[in-house]
Scaffold this active site. Structure first.
Site, PDB file in Angstrom:
ATOM      1  N   GLU A 168       0.833  -1.205   0.000  1.00 22.67           N
ATOM      2  CA  GLU A 168       0.000   0.000   0.000  1.00 22.67           C
ATOM      3  C   GLU A 168       0.866   1.253   0.000  1.00 22.67           C
ATOM      4  O   GLU A 168       0.534   2.248  -0.655  1.00 22.67           O
ATOM      5  CB  GLU A 168      -0.931  -0.008   1.212  1.00 22.67           C
ATOM      6  CG  GLU A 168      -1.914  -1.171   1.242  1.00 22.67           C
ATOM      7  CD  GLU A 168      -2.820  -1.194   0.026  1.00 22.67           C
ATOM      8  OE1 GLU A 168      -3.166  -0.125  -0.495  1.00 22.67           O
ATOM      9  OE2 GLU A 168      -3.179  -2.306  -0.427  1.00 22.67           O
ATOM     10  N   HIS A 212       1.943   2.311  -3.454  1.00 21.97           N
ATOM     11  CA  HIS A 212       1.032   3.140  -4.259  1.00 21.97           C
ATOM     12  C   HIS A 212       1.298   4.625  -4.027  1.00 21.97           C
ATOM     13  O   HIS A 212       1.236   5.428  -4.968  1.00 21.97           O
ATOM     14  CB  HIS A 212      -0.422   2.802  -3.903  1.00 21.97           C
ATOM     15  CG  HIS A 212      -0.892   1.485  -4.457  1.00 21.97           C
ATOM     16  ND1 HIS A 212      -0.837   1.183  -5.800  1.00 21.97           N
ATOM     17  CD2 HIS A 212      -1.432   0.390  -3.852  1.00 21.97           C
ATOM     18  CE1 HIS A 212      -1.324  -0.035  -6.003  1.00 21.97           C
ATOM     19  NE2 HIS A 212      -1.673  -0.535  -4.835  1.00 21.97           N
ATOM     20  N   GLU A 265      -0.468  -2.085  -9.611  1.00 24.16           N
ATOM     21  CA  GLU A 265      -0.349  -3.155  -8.619  1.00 24.16           C
ATOM     22  C   GLU A 265       1.010  -3.843  -8.723  1.00 24.16           C
ATOM     23  O   GLU A 265       1.640  -4.158  -7.708  1.00 24.16           O
ATOM     24  CB  GLU A 265      -1.480  -4.168  -8.792  1.00 24.16           C
ATOM     25  CG  GLU A 265      -2.856  -3.636  -8.475  1.00 24.16           C
ATOM     26  CD  GLU A 265      -2.970  -3.113  -7.064  1.00 24.16           C
ATOM     27  OE1 GLU A 265      -2.395  -3.734  -6.140  1.00 24.16           O
ATOM     28  OE2 GLU A 265      -3.625  -2.070  -6.868  1.00 24.16           O
TER      29      GLU A 265
END
Length: 429
Positions: free
Chosen positions: A282, A285, A363
């Site tokens: 995460e 990102h 991703e």
């Protein structure tokens, strides 16, 4: 109807039919492909995923796909009912007769449309939760909690949505031919404010957020964030288990309001090292600026959307071509908003593969970042557990996945993780 209206009606019908055919073919491919591979665990997962777990994921995927095809048929019927069959025109005329033309009538039209549409789709939501999710062991909601969520969602939507709608409608009526630029500015400001205010004002209405109590895990997470140069306002655990057995972790908020949120189900399913790896993903990102890129893309697409709405709202054929007779002595701004929201998704649907491709690329980049900060084997192990516990199919149809999947299929994602090996796990957890 005139030629322009007939032409627009034909384009609308063609897009509707084409989108229905495309969605149906893709869903049928997914169902057949998953069913065909239901009896055998893929070789790459044969030592980690049991046959019963694989079959549960296949059955869950097939059931949801079939239900999605039912939803598709109902949505198409509602769309035709609202437009070419005269539903929206009737509702508009009834409210004009009762309230006259003006802001109150326009807001009432938006509210009535939303309420009626919600009532039509309410049984579908109930079935998805209390039949499909319940059947596969994911639903933890009671009927009272489900109804409470609906009421709170409606209340929040009313308190937040109606003032924004009123402001946009006012701009449409008073700001001249360039109203759409001002309306776009209002919409973007609202979205940015929502990113900041949602974690502290809206989300707590639906879930409890408690500070992370596990001091060992907290120390690991803080060390990871410090290593990555990331600051968050707090680490919180959300009581996701009271609604679903699905697990997740995410960042929410924007700027100084960023929070790290763990589902309580995630903390029960993963080891500390695996939680580190998921959190590092995460963080990837943010570090790869995916959030900023998506916001900029949203800005650009919404600007194009408002520009298109600004042009269409002044064309009589836009209304008559979709089965609505515009008023000659009252504003048609609410009609324009509703017709635009119903018609444009038929066009933007065909952008789905491009958006999905971009998301899958992000991703992979986030996975690569996570492997550089933690241990790739831990991330692979965590993903395997999440695929299993969330009953995600290991054998999706490749064409369906390319069109829809925002995350890479398990086989592709784990193959890339495992192929890089420990050499890319620079900081084992």
């Amino acid at each position: 109807m005139d030629t322009a209206s007939l032409t627009f009606t034909a384009v609308f019908c063609a897009l509707l039919v084409l989108s229905l055919i495309t969605r149906t073919v893709l869903s049928s491919r997914q169902i057949r492909h998953v069913a065909r591979h239901r009896g055998t665990v893929p070789t790459a997962f044969s030592h980690t995923i049991s046959l019963p777990a694989h079959q549960k994921a296949a059955d869950y995927t097939i059931t949801k796909s079939r239900f999605g095809m039912l939803e598709l048929s109902i949505d198409a019927a509602l769309l035709l009912g609202w437009t070419l069959l005269g539903g929206l025109d009737w509702l508009n005329q009834a409210l004009l007769a009762a309230l006259g033309g003006g802001m109150v009538q326009q807001l009432a039209l938006l509210a009535a449309f939303t309420l009626i549409g919600g009532l039509f789709t309410l049984p579908l939501g109930w079935w998805a939760t209390f039949r499909i999710e319940e059947r596969f062991g994911f639903n933890k909601m009671t009927l009272s909690l489900w109804l409470g969520d609906l009421l709170k969602g409606a209340l929040v939507g009313t308190l937040v949505g109606l003032p924004i709608a009123a402001l946009v409608l006012w701009l449409m009526g008073t700001a001249g031919s360039t109203w759409w630029i001002w309306a776009w500015g209002v919409w973007m400001t609202f979205n940015l404010l929502a990113l900041v205010l949602y974690p502290t004002l809206i989300a707590p209405l639906f879930n409890k957020f408690e500070p992370l109590q596990d001091e060992t895990l907290k120390a690991r997470v803080n060390a990871l964030m410090q290593r990555c140069g990331f600051a968050a306002k707090g680490l919180f655990v959300m009581d996701g288990s009271k609604r679903s057995a699905h697990a997740n972790a995410y960042f929410t908020g924007f700027g100084a309001a960023k929070r790290v949120v763990f589902f309580d189900t995630l903390l029960k399913q993963l080891s500390p090292a695996e939680i580190d790896a998921v959190l590092a993903h995460e963080l990837g990102h943010y570090k790869r600026r995916h959030i900023i890129k998506r916001i900029v893309l949203m800005f650009g697409l919404s600007l194009l959307g408002f520009a298109l709405l600004g042009w269409l709202s002044g064309k009589a054929w836009f209304y008559t071509g979709l089965g609505v007779m515009p008023s000659l002595d009252a504003p048609n701004n609410a009609l324009a908003l509703l017709l635009f929201m119903m018609a444009v998704p038929l066009l933007t649907f065909f952008l789905s593969p491009l958006m999905a491709h971009m998301s899958r690329s992000h991703e992979f980049e986030a996975d690569a970042y996570a492997m550089a900060q933690t241990n790739g084997a831990d991330l692979a192990s965590a993903l395997l557990k999440l695929f299993k516990d969330n009953a995600s199919t290991l054998t999706p149809d490749p064409v369906y996945a390319q069109f829809y999947y925002s995350h890479p299929p398990a086989s592709e994602r784990l193959a890339r993780l495992l192929s890089t090996g420990p050499a890319h796990a620079a900081r084992p957890a």
